[in-house]
Enzyme design. Structure first.
Site, PDB file in Angstrom:
ATOM      1  N   LYS A 107       0.871  -1.179   0.000  1.00 37.85           N
ATOM      2  CA  LYS A 107       0.000   0.000   0.000  1.00 37.85           C
ATOM      3  C   LYS A 107       0.897   1.214   0.000  1.00 37.85           C
ATOM      4  O   LYS A 107       2.035   1.157   0.482  1.00 37.85           O
ATOM      5  CB  LYS A 107      -0.898   0.026   1.242  1.00 37.85           C
ATOM      6  CG  LYS A 107      -2.209   0.721   1.007  1.00 37.85           C
ATOM      7  CD  LYS A 107      -3.154  -0.162   0.222  1.00 37.85           C
ATOM      8  CE  LYS A 107      -4.496   0.509  -0.012  1.00 37.85           C
ATOM      9  NZ  LYS A 107      -5.476  -0.460  -0.514  1.00 37.85           N
TER      10      LYS A 107
HETATM   11  P1  NAD Z   1     -12.765   7.315  -3.260  1.00 39.25           P
HETATM   12  O1  NAD Z   1     -11.765   8.345  -2.949  1.00 39.25           O
HETATM   13  O2  NAD Z   1     -13.177   7.091  -4.673  1.00 39.25           O
HETATM   14  O3  NAD Z   1     -14.100   7.603  -2.414  1.00 39.25           O
HETATM   15  C1  NAD Z   1     -14.091   7.753  -1.041  1.00 39.25           C
HETATM   16  C2  NAD Z   1     -15.471   8.219  -0.629  1.00 39.25           C
HETATM   17  O4  NAD Z   1     -15.546   8.249   0.795  1.00 39.25           O
HETATM   18  C3  NAD Z   1     -15.802   9.617  -1.139  1.00 39.25           C
HETATM   19  O5  NAD Z   1     -17.136   9.649  -1.602  1.00 39.25           O
HETATM   20  C4  NAD Z   1     -15.647  10.463   0.113  1.00 39.25           C
HETATM   21  O6  NAD Z   1     -16.438  11.626   0.078  1.00 39.25           O
HETATM   22  C5  NAD Z   1     -16.161   9.482   1.145  1.00 39.25           C
HETATM   23  N1  NAD Z   1     -15.838   9.886   2.507  1.00 39.25           N
HETATM   24  C6  NAD Z   1     -14.680  10.377   2.984  1.00 39.25           C
HETATM   25  N2  NAD Z   1     -14.836  10.682   4.282  1.00 39.25           N
HETATM   26  C7  NAD Z   1     -16.103  10.365   4.608  1.00 39.25           C
HETATM   27  C8  NAD Z   1     -16.867  10.465   5.788  1.00 39.25           C
HETATM   28  N3  NAD Z   1     -16.340  10.945   6.910  1.00 39.25           N
HETATM   29  N4  NAD Z   1     -18.160  10.047   5.772  1.00 39.25           N
HETATM   30  C9  NAD Z   1     -18.694   9.562   4.637  1.00 39.25           C
HETATM   31  N5  NAD Z   1     -18.033   9.438   3.492  1.00 39.25           N
HETATM   32  C10 NAD Z   1     -16.744   9.850   3.481  1.00 39.25           C
HETATM   33  O7  NAD Z   1     -12.230   5.954  -2.581  1.00 39.25           O
HETATM   34  P2  NAD Z   1     -12.641   4.467  -2.948  1.00 39.25           P
HETATM   35  O8  NAD Z   1     -11.656   3.960  -3.924  1.00 39.25           O
HETATM   36  O9  NAD Z   1     -14.087   4.386  -3.208  1.00 39.25           O
HETATM   37  O10 NAD Z   1     -12.292   3.738  -1.564  1.00 39.25           O
HETATM   38  C11 NAD Z   1     -13.220   3.668  -0.489  1.00 39.25           C
HETATM   39  C12 NAD Z   1     -12.820   2.532   0.446  1.00 39.25           C
HETATM   40  O11 NAD Z   1     -12.783   1.319  -0.296  1.00 39.25           O
HETATM   41  C13 NAD Z   1     -11.430   2.649   1.075  1.00 39.25           C
HETATM   42  O12 NAD Z   1     -11.446   2.044   2.335  1.00 39.25           O
HETATM   43  C14 NAD Z   1     -10.551   1.833   0.140  1.00 39.25           C
HETATM   44  O13 NAD Z   1      -9.360   1.379   0.772  1.00 39.25           O
HETATM   45  C15 NAD Z   1     -11.509   0.702  -0.165  1.00 39.25           C
HETATM   46  N6  NAD Z   1     -11.205  -0.058  -1.376  1.00 39.25           N
HETATM   47  C16 NAD Z   1     -11.122   0.554  -2.607  1.00 39.25           C
HETATM   48  C17 NAD Z   1     -10.872  -0.199  -3.731  1.00 39.25           C
HETATM   49  C18 NAD Z   1     -10.840   0.389  -5.112  1.00 39.25           C
HETATM   50  O14 NAD Z   1     -10.748  -0.379  -6.085  1.00 39.25           O
HETATM   51  N7  NAD Z   1     -10.940   1.697  -5.276  1.00 39.25           N
HETATM   52  C19 NAD Z   1     -10.677  -1.580  -3.616  1.00 39.25           C
HETATM   53  C20 NAD Z   1     -10.777  -2.188  -2.364  1.00 39.25           C
HETATM   54  C21 NAD Z   1     -11.058  -1.402  -1.260  1.00 39.25           C
END
Ligand code: NAD
Length: 419
Positions: A107
């Site tokens: 990461k």
């Molecule tokens: P992203 O940046 O696209 O979206 C994150 C979202 O979370 C945004 O809508 C943001 O506004 C919201 N957010 C931030 N703080 C917040 C709060 N306090 N309350 C509510 N919403 C809040 O990120 P993502 O890629 O969607 O990742 C989200 C989660 O999924 C993370 O934990 C990431 O590690 C995990 N994840 C992502 C992927 C991927 O392929 N992108 C894969 C596996 C896991």
């Protein structure tokens, strides 16, 4: 004694201890499995738009190299520190092993609020971060991907920067790229698609009909928004959503088409009608069939776990549930079907693996092939997890993590310890 501190790494460490006890890993083998192989810290200076210079801290943690290259996302967020990045790398290792990918976990991240940067500044920071990492990454060493605060565009800048230094195009250095620059069809949707595929498997197990079922999704980025869209496509009614700018709840159902239209233009929920505005702190505890935390870590603590009124907890985010909350959820196993993060959101890394394989071979697949292979891998891991739950009478998380940890441990034992 360790540089890996903070509540998120502490959580990864405590989860690991539960698994190590459960599968009887000898005490003197535990540090070798838990602590990352490498951690890189860099300073990334950039010119701000006003001509001043700003320096941002960047990290990359490579957890283990036992099964192949390391693989993992890059997070741009104000919360990023070495402990958080290391915990996410450790979870990636168990996740990749659980679904059978030839990777160790990694990461990376930069401590920055990406919303505070202009597009030009974001490009400068993305390129500088990758440039600083060039000695430590590579298509057969460590392959990056998007995570919170980064996206396809950032991956394209990473790939372009790495390639410029190699004197040739090296698409396989990152996954989650735009399709036009060597990405794969189906990657953008993969994590949310996987979350919903597994939520539907869970629904079948508990006899829940998705048509007319209700869901709440926290986070409306890549994972949350695609999850919501995939749920809608299956007839599920979205009653609550939130992002860092707004929270909406209506138990009669939210106008999702209008909301998708709004976020496509504005990027965030803020600015949409406030008619359904709701207290974000109370969102997760509202009654619903499917609850999807898809934003931050540690949003479900013991108190929240006791308050949950969902039937399926589908963990789209990494690490949304604390070890204390797990103890509460174990007591509620008959009421709440937990899809633990390392399984639930594994669709992203599975399709990243497909993208890497396609880039290495320069042979690209149709989306139907991507999706059917994804479903096959997730189904196999889901069944393996449930078989272990039944056999050993353990929680879903313990079962999923035990499968992952065991595979890494077995590989380490077989390869031996050099010299
Ligand atoms: P992203 O940046 O696209 O979206 C994150 C979202 O979370 C945004 O809508 C943001 O506004 C919201 N957010 C931030 N703080 C917040 C709060 N306090 N309350 C509510 N919403 C809040 O990120 P993502 O890629 O969607 O990742 C989200 C989660 O999924 C993370 O934990 C990431 O590690 C995990 N994840 C992502 C992927 C991927 O392929 N992108 C894969 C596996 C896991």
């Amino acid at each position: 004694m360790s540089i890996y501190t903070g509540p998120v790494f502490d959580m990864a460490r405590r989860q690991f201890q539960v698994i190590a006890d459960h599968i009887n890993i000898p005490a003197d083998e535990r540090d070798r499995l838990l602590y990352p192989k490498r951690a890189i810290t860099v300073s990334c200076p950039i010119h701000r738009d006003d001509g001043s210079t700003a320096v941002f801290q960047g990290y990359r943690v490579q957890h283990h190299l036992t099964l192949g290259p390391t693989k993992g996302g890059t997070r741009f967020a104000a919360s990023v520190d070495i402990g958080e990045v290391a915990a996410l790398a450790v979870w990636m290792s168990w996740k990749c092993a659980l679904v059978g990918l030839p990777y160790g976990g990694a990461k990376g991240g930069v401590t920055v609020d990406p919303h505070s940067l202009s597009r030009r500044e974001l490009e400068a920071l993305s390129r500088r971060y990758m440039q600083e990492m060039i000695p430590f990454v590579g298509p057969h060493t460590d392959v990056m991907a998007p995570d919170m605060g980064t996206n396809e565009q950032v991956m394209a800048w990473f790939m372009d920067t790495y390639s410029a230094y190699q004197g040739k195009t090296v698409t396989e250095i990152v996954t989650g790229k735009p399709v036009a620059t060597g990405g794969t069809v189906g990657r953008r949707e993969a994590t949310g698609r996987g979350v919903v595929h597994l939520a539907m498997r869970a629904a079948k197990k508990i006899g829940l009909n998705p048509k007319g079922a209700t869901a709440i999704v926290q986070g409306f980025g890549n994972v949350g928004a695609i999850t919501a869209a995939e749920l809608v496509a299956r007839g599920v009614k979205i009653i609550g959503i939130s992002d860092h700018t707004a929270c909406l709840f209506d138990d009669g159902g939210l106008p999702m088409e209008a909301i998708f239209k709004h976020t496509a233009t504005h990027g965030v929920l803020a600015g949409f009608s406030t008619q359904a505005a709701f207290d974000p702190a109370a969102l997760l505890a509202q009654p619903c069939d499917i609850l999807v935390p898809a934003a931050l870590e540690r949003v479900i603590d013991a108190a929240m776990a006791a308050k949950l009124r969902c039937r399926i907890l589908a963990e789209g985010a990494n690490g949304p549930t604390t070890p204390e909350a797990d103890l509460v959820l174990e007591q509620r196993q008959d009421e709440i079907f937990v899809l633990p993060d390392i399984l639930c959101n594994a669709g992203g890394v599975v399709v990243s693996y497909f993208e890497w394989v396609q880039d290495l071979q320069q042979f690209f697949w149709e989306e139907t092939e991507v999706n059917s292979r994804l479903a096959q891998i997730l189904d196999r891991a889901f069944e393996q997890m449930l078989a272990r739950v039944t056999r050993e009478r353990i929680s879903h998380r313990t079962a999923a993590m035990a499968i992952g940890v065991e595979k890494v441990y077995a590989a380490k034992q077989m390869r031996g310890l050099f010299p």
